[in-house]
Write an enzyme that holds these catalytic residues in place. Structure first.
Site, PDB file in Angstrom:
ATOM      1  N   LYS A  47       8.701   2.145  36.131  1.00  0.00           N
ATOM      2  CA  LYS A  47       9.494   2.804  37.152  1.00  0.00           C
ATOM      3  C   LYS A  47       9.641   4.298  36.877  1.00  0.00           C
ATOM      4  CE  LYS A  47      12.382  -1.291  36.935  1.00  0.00           C
ATOM      5  NZ  LYS A  47      13.602  -1.768  36.246  1.00  0.00           N
ATOM      6  N   GLY A  48       9.394   4.681  35.626  1.00  0.00           N
ATOM      7  CA  GLY A  48       9.710   6.040  35.201  1.00  0.00           C
ATOM      8  C   GLY A  48       9.025   7.145  35.992  1.00  0.00           C
ATOM      9  N   GLU A 103       2.328   9.680  35.045  1.00  0.00           N
ATOM     10  CA  GLU A 103       3.328   9.086  34.137  1.00  0.00           C
ATOM     11  C   GLU A 103       4.478  10.052  33.885  1.00  0.00           C
ATOM     12  OE1 GLU A 103       4.636   6.724  32.865  1.00  0.00           O
ATOM     13  OE2 GLU A 103       3.306   5.243  32.004  1.00  0.00           O
ATOM     14  N   ASP A 104       5.609   9.500  33.507  1.00  0.00           N
ATOM     15  CA  ASP A 104       6.733  10.348  33.109  1.00  0.00           C
ATOM     16  C   ASP A 104       6.603  10.776  31.656  1.00  0.00           C
ATOM     17  OD1 ASP A 104       7.029   7.663  32.494  1.00  0.00           O
ATOM     18  OD2 ASP A 104       9.201   7.706  32.492  1.00  0.00           O
ATOM     19  N   ASP A 107       4.492   8.311  24.775  1.00  0.00           N
ATOM     20  CA  ASP A 107       5.194   8.265  23.493  1.00  0.00           C
ATOM     21  C   ASP A 107       4.159   7.901  22.424  1.00  0.00           C
ATOM     22  OD1 ASP A 107       7.189   7.689  21.561  1.00  0.00           O
ATOM     23  OD2 ASP A 107       8.599   7.246  23.152  1.00  0.00           O
ATOM     24  N   LYS A 135       5.062  13.211  23.629  1.00  0.00           N
ATOM     25  CA  LYS A 135       5.601  13.383  22.265  1.00  0.00           C
ATOM     26  C   LYS A 135       4.428  13.341  21.292  1.00  0.00           C
ATOM     27  CE  LYS A 135      10.066  11.056  22.916  1.00  0.00           C
ATOM     28  NZ  LYS A 135      10.809   9.820  22.619  1.00  0.00           N
ATOM     29  N   PHE A 156      15.205  10.870  21.766  1.00  0.00           N
ATOM     30  CA  PHE A 156      15.443   9.983  22.905  1.00  0.00           C
ATOM     31  C   PHE A 156      15.795  10.822  24.137  1.00  0.00           C
ATOM     32  CE2 PHE A 156      16.460   6.607  25.500  1.00  0.00           C
ATOM     33  CZ  PHE A 156      16.155   5.411  24.865  1.00  0.00           C
ATOM     34  N   VAL A 157      14.897  10.837  25.120  1.00  0.00           N
ATOM     35  CA  VAL A 157      15.150  11.653  26.311  1.00  0.00           C
ATOM     36  C   VAL A 157      15.399  10.775  27.536  1.00  0.00           C
ATOM     37  CG1 VAL A 157      13.941  13.733  25.577  1.00  0.00           C
ATOM     38  CG2 VAL A 157      12.655  11.925  26.698  1.00  0.00           C
ATOM     39  N   ASP A 163      14.877   6.354  31.498  1.00  0.00           N
ATOM     40  CA  ASP A 163      16.142   5.623  31.387  1.00  0.00           C
ATOM     41  C   ASP A 163      16.544   5.327  29.951  1.00  0.00           C
ATOM     42  OD1 ASP A 163      14.046   3.621  30.955  1.00  0.00           O
ATOM     43  OD2 ASP A 163      15.670   2.168  31.053  1.00  0.00           O
ATOM     44  N   ARG A 169      18.209   7.347  35.088  1.00  0.00           N
ATOM     45  CA  ARG A 169      16.952   7.684  35.766  1.00  0.00           C
ATOM     46  C   ARG A 169      17.179   8.728  36.860  1.00  0.00           C
ATOM     47  NH1 ARG A 169      12.861   3.959  34.342  1.00  0.00           N
ATOM     48  NH2 ARG A 169      13.546   1.826  34.003  1.00  0.00           N
TER      49      ARG A 169
HETATM   50  C1  PRP Z   1       7.592   4.282  29.401  1.00  0.00           C
HETATM   51  C2  PRP Z   1       6.641   5.272  30.063  1.00  0.00           C
HETATM   52  C3  PRP Z   1       5.290   4.746  29.662  1.00  0.00           C
HETATM   53  C4  PRP Z   1       5.544   4.141  28.305  1.00  0.00           C
HETATM   54  C5  PRP Z   1       5.099   5.106  27.256  1.00  0.00           C
HETATM   55  O1  PRP Z   1       7.752   3.178  30.234  1.00  0.00           O
HETATM   56  O2  PRP Z   1       6.808   5.310  31.453  1.00  0.00           O
HETATM   57  O3  PRP Z   1       4.784   3.794  30.566  1.00  0.00           O
HETATM   58  O4  PRP Z   1       6.950   3.925  28.171  1.00  0.00           O
HETATM   59  O5  PRP Z   1       5.283   4.571  25.967  1.00  0.00           O
HETATM   60  P1  PRP Z   1       4.083   4.468  24.928  1.00  0.00           P
HETATM   61  O6  PRP Z   1       3.300   5.740  24.981  1.00  0.00           O
HETATM   62  O7  PRP Z   1       4.790   4.303  23.598  1.00  0.00           O
HETATM   63  O8  PRP Z   1       3.245   3.267  25.256  1.00  0.00           O
HETATM   64  P2  PRP Z   1       8.818   2.034  29.962  1.00  0.00           P
HETATM   65  O9  PRP Z   1       8.136   0.889  29.250  1.00  0.00           O
HETATM   66  O10 PRP Z   1      10.034   2.607  29.316  1.00  0.00           O
HETATM   67  O11 PRP Z   1       9.128   1.505  31.425  1.00  0.00           O
HETATM   68  P3  PRP Z   1       9.835   2.282  32.664  1.00  0.00           P
HETATM   69  O12 PRP Z   1       8.865   3.336  33.153  1.00  0.00           O
HETATM   70  O13 PRP Z   1      10.048   1.207  33.677  1.00  0.00           O
HETATM   71  O14 PRP Z   1      11.122   2.893  32.164  1.00  0.00           O
END
Ligand code: PRP
Length: 183
Positions: A47-48, A103-104, A107, A135, A156-157, A163, A169
């Site tokens: 959803k991000g 993507e948002d 990580d 990151k 943690f952002v 979220d 969000r």
């Molecule tokens: C977040 C973000 C990426 C993923 C990145 O999604 O949107 O999809 O984590 O993490 P990584 O590089 O360690 O794989 P999340 O799983 O938090 O779901 P959301 O978008 O619904 O909040």
């Protein structure tokens, strides 16, 4: 929601609404120039990515189509594992298409690394990635990301789609969360 309403939950504001809008505009200009004359399919990852998809797509000066995926990364707590399950798949056939994943945040890179390989296997003309945040210190896999809004430290952002326990969000900025909120 603006920062005044969540002041007690924040350590600090990382990027203001204005800084985000400026950077998203810059990314859109790069994308417009790179894809000139080609049709692009934007793939938002729920959803991000909802906020960045909405603003990036509107900042682009060329026609695009949009589709969405929802994936879930198995892992403990906030750590993704690289084992990804598709919760909602695309409705679009990717054969011959120029795909830009939106993507948002990246990580560890595990989700995007899996997703990029998955989309490439569907026969598109190209697959690139655009992420608002990255990151670099948290990277567990090397992944080629063509468009990065901001590189940030491993904190943690939240906000602008990101979220903590499904909250924050809808902040119009990006901030770091105060430790008392998540500890
Ligand atoms: C977040 C973000 C990426 C993923 C990145 O999604 O949107 O999809 O984590 O993490 P990584 O590089 O360690 O794989 P999340 O799983 O938090 O779901 P959301 O978008 O619904 O909040």
């Amino acid at each position: 929601m603006d920062s005044l309403h969540v002041q007690d939950d924040l350590k600090h504001v990382l990027y203001t609404k204005e800084q985000i809008q400026d950077r998203v505009k810059g990314l859109a200009e790069e994308i417009d120039a790179d894809y000139a004359g080609r049709d692009v399919l934007l793939v938002g990852v729920l959803k991000g990515a909802v906020m960045v998809m909405a603003d990036l797509s509107r900042a682009l000066q060329s026609h695009v189509t949009m589709d969405w995926m929802a994936v879930s990364s198995y892992g403990s707590g906030t750590q993704s594992s690289g084992v990804v399950r598709i919760l909602k798949d695309l409705e679009t056939d990717l054969m011959g298409k120029h795909v830009l994943i939106v993507e948002d945040i990246i990580d560890s890179g595990l989700t995007l690394s899996w997703l990029k390989a998955n989309l490439i296997s569907r026969g598109p003309a190209s697959v690139e990635i655009c992420t608002l945040l990255r990151k670099p210190d948290a990277a567990k896999v090397e992944i080629d990301v063509k468009y990065v809004g901001f590189e940030i430290p491993s904190e943690f952002v939240v906000g602008y789609g990101l979220d903590f326990a499904e909250k924050y969000r809808n902040l119009d900025f990006i901030g770091t969360l105060a430790p008392h909120v998540y500890s």
